[in-house]
Structure formats: C-alpha cells, structure tokens
Design an enzyme around this catalytic site. Structure first.
Site, PDB file in Angstrom:
ATOM      1  N   LYS A  73       0.797  -1.223   0.000  1.00 28.99           N
ATOM      2  CA  LYS A  73       0.000   0.000   0.000  1.00 28.99           C
ATOM      3  C   LYS A  73       0.834   1.281   0.000  1.00 28.99           C
ATOM      4  O   LYS A  73       0.402   2.307  -0.528  1.00 28.99           O
ATOM      5  CB  LYS A  73      -0.958   0.007   1.189  1.00 28.99           C
ATOM      6  CG  LYS A  73      -2.065  -1.031   1.077  1.00 28.99           C
ATOM      7  CD  LYS A  73      -2.993  -0.966   2.271  1.00 28.99           C
ATOM      8  CE  LYS A  73      -4.071  -2.032   2.174  1.00 28.99           C
ATOM      9  NZ  LYS A  73      -5.003  -1.985   3.313  1.00 28.99           N
ATOM     10  N   ASP A 109      -9.669   2.468   1.692  1.00 29.96           N
ATOM     11  CA  ASP A 109      -9.685   1.782   2.991  1.00 29.96           C
ATOM     12  C   ASP A 109     -10.498   2.549   4.017  1.00 29.96           C
ATOM     13  O   ASP A 109     -11.431   2.029   4.627  1.00 29.96           O
ATOM     14  CB  ASP A 109      -8.261   1.608   3.530  1.00 29.96           C
ATOM     15  CG  ASP A 109      -7.585   0.341   3.027  1.00 29.96           C
ATOM     16  OD1 ASP A 109      -8.301  -0.626   2.711  1.00 29.96           O
ATOM     17  OD2 ASP A 109      -6.354   0.324   2.955  1.00 29.96           O
ATOM     18  N   GLY A 132      -2.389  -0.457  15.369  1.00 31.80           N
ATOM     19  CA  GLY A 132      -1.626  -0.467  14.135  1.00 31.80           C
ATOM     20  C   GLY A 132      -1.379   0.924  13.599  1.00 31.80           C
ATOM     21  O   GLY A 132      -2.057   1.890  13.977  1.00 31.80           O
ATOM     22  N   ALA A 133      -0.389   1.016  12.697  1.00 36.97           N
ATOM     23  CA  ALA A 133      -0.077   2.300  12.064  1.00 36.97           C
ATOM     24  C   ALA A 133       0.348   2.099  10.614  1.00 36.97           C
ATOM     25  O   ALA A 133       1.044   2.933  10.044  1.00 36.97           O
ATOM     26  CB  ALA A 133       1.027   3.026  12.847  1.00 36.97           C
ATOM     27  N   GLY A 134      -0.069   0.990  10.021  1.00 33.02           N
ATOM     28  CA  GLY A 134       0.247   0.705   8.627  1.00 33.02           C
ATOM     29  C   GLY A 134      -0.721   1.389   7.680  1.00 33.02           C
ATOM     30  O   GLY A 134      -1.419   2.343   8.056  1.00 33.02           O
ATOM     31  N   LYS A 161       6.678   5.142  13.604  1.00 27.38           N
ATOM     32  CA  LYS A 161       5.504   5.096  12.732  1.00 27.38           C
ATOM     33  C   LYS A 161       4.251   5.553  13.481  1.00 27.38           C
ATOM     34  O   LYS A 161       3.418   6.261  12.937  1.00 27.38           O
ATOM     35  CB  LYS A 161       5.293   3.678  12.185  1.00 27.38           C
ATOM     36  CG  LYS A 161       6.264   3.277  11.095  1.00 27.38           C
ATOM     37  CD  LYS A 161       5.978   1.877  10.579  1.00 27.38           C
ATOM     38  CE  LYS A 161       4.673   1.809   9.818  1.00 27.38           C
ATOM     39  NZ  LYS A 161       4.447   0.472   9.207  1.00 27.38           N
TER      40      LYS A 161
END
Length: 284
Positions: A73, A109, A132-134, A161
């Site tokens: 991504k 998303d 999360g931090a993706g 992140k």
C-alpha cells in the site's frame, strides 16, 4: 450480418502477499456479472520485490486498474503518476486506476470503513483507539478524524511510525491524536468509545488475537476489525462475550468494492450482489 462477439475481457485484480485468502475477487466478479461489465478480477501473489514488474505488466496488458494490499500500500506510491487527495494525506494507496497509460492512486480503505462504521454508531465527537499504524490504519485514522471523531489514539509497536501517524492527524484534521506504545497485554483506556484492529492479526487465522488485555473490553466499547476472512475474528468473539457491539470487515469490503467499480468503470455500483456473495461465503 450478426454482431461480432467480443471475447476480450477488461482486466482488474489485486497485488498482495499473501493473497489466497482475499475474497475481493468474489465480490468484484459478482458485481461485474450482475451489472453486465465484461471484466475479470485476478488475485496475484505480488510482494514488494515483484511490484515494479507487476505494475509494468498490468500497463502492458491494458488493465483497467488494481487493488493493493499488504505489503504494497505504501510501496506502490513509487510507481504512481498522480495521487488522489486522500491518498496523498494518508500516504498509502489501495486502489490504482490506469488511464491512458498513467497510474492514479486512490485510497478506499478509510472511506469504506467509515461508511460501514457510521451505519452502526455515530462517530461524531467520539474517542477512537486504533491498533496499528500501517496503510489501513493510516486511512482509517484520517477518514475517522475527517468524519468527526474527537480524538484518535494510535497504539503501535513501532514508535516512529505511531508518532508519525498521530502527528499526521493533528496536522491535517481538527481531531486530537496521540501515540501509545504497544506492549503485550496493553489495556484499552476506559475513556475510549471505539476500538479498531487495523493490523493483519487474525487474517486467515480464527484463533489469532491482538496482544491486548481482553478484560479491558468493556461492554460500552464498540469494537471493529478490518479483517474480512474470517469475519468473526477472535477479537470480535471475545468482545461480543463482554457485551460489546461489534463490526466485522465484510461491509467495509463491500463499500470498497463499490468504490473500485466507480473508479475503474465510472458506473455506480449495486452493492446487493456484493453483500450476498460475502454472506454466502462466510455466514452460510
């Protein structure tokens, strides 16, 4: 003279790794068939090392576009000619449109998730904790903040992140945001209204569980998971046992599929067949 048959399909698909558990192919092909769009959707096992070649191949074969999932991504941005507004802010792309040989990157998303979330709970002025931090987490954080969430707490193992995402929210939206370092067994703060798992934990593994304190899942907490397969993750099952309202990843997937269709073929999607194929696959 009879009209000549056209046996050339428009091509779309997904570049991710792993990819075998991704049900988007079923969603999109159901939509194509229902709306008489002569197209096919192909799941392709493509990681970062193969991404450049896959993009070149899609362009060479005249694909309409493709989705990107883990781990592509953010890596895909290197090969994009133009970024949509939300994708630019989020710094991640999950939907690529190919027009006249140029790649346009969008991010569905967050939009797909927030559409599904607000059908269940009013997020205006709510406090949201995000695991999360993706790529998915970045999208959900930005779109939730833009939709009126009061504060976003980023819980992540990678401090750099996590802090970067909190700063992104504060710099680009009116929501407050802060980073909390994710240590195993971390508790979800009592002042939080919504918890979202935006990690890959639980994907294709019904017993995998994010490392949080299950006892901190209070009945007043709304718990959502982005994982579509299996839809009832261990996190959601435990949350329901605690009396929490929950949201699985299926409606998010339907909303994303509808946006794919609009971006690639410039038509409004009928969500009914998309939702039905997922219900048939996962809920019998």
């Amino acid at each position: 003279m009879a009209e000549q048959e056209n046996f050339l399909s428009e091509l779309t698909g997904s570049f991710s790794s792993p990819c075998s558990e991704n049900p988007t192919v079923a969603v999109m092909e159901a939509a194509y068939q229902h709306q008489n769009i002569p197209a096919r959707y192909i799941n392709c096992d493509v990681g970062k090392a193969q991404l450049q070649a896959a993009v070149a191949g899609a362009k060479a074969m005249g694909w309409r576009g493709f989705n990107c999932s883990i781990p592509n991504k953010q890596a895909i941005i290197e090969y994009i000619d133009e970024l949509g507004t939300s994708a630019k802010v989020i710094g991640a792309v999950n939907c690529v449109i190919i027009r006249d040989g140029k790649l346009i990157g969008e991010n569905t998303d967050g939009k797909g998730f927030v559409e599904a979330l607000i059908e269940q709970i009013d997020i205006n002025d709510k406090s949201l904790s995000l695991l999360g931090a993706g790529g998915a987490a970045r999208a959900i954080a930005v779109e939730s903040a833009l939709a009126g969430a009061k504060s976003i707490t980023i819980i992540n193992r990678d401090k750099e992140k996590g802090q970067a995402l909190a700063d992104l929210i504060k710099d680009n939206t009116s929501a407050d945001a802060h980073f909390v370092h994710w240590t195993p067994g971390i508790s979800i703060a009592e002042d939080q209204d919504i918890l979202v798992n935006a990690t890959s934990v639980g994907l294709d593994d019904a017993e995998a569980m994010p490392e949080i304190d299950a006892n901190s899942l209070r009945s007043a907490l709304f718990v959502a998971d982005v994982i579509p397969n299996p839809p009832q993750t261990r996190l959601l099952r435990l949350a329901e046992e605690k009396g929490c309202r929950t949201l699985n990843g299926l409606n998010m997937l339907v909303n994303q599929g509808a946006l794919n269709l609009t971006y690639w073929f410039e038509v409004e999607a009928d969500k009914a067949p998309m939702r039905k194929v997922l219900e048939d696959l996962f809920t019998g």
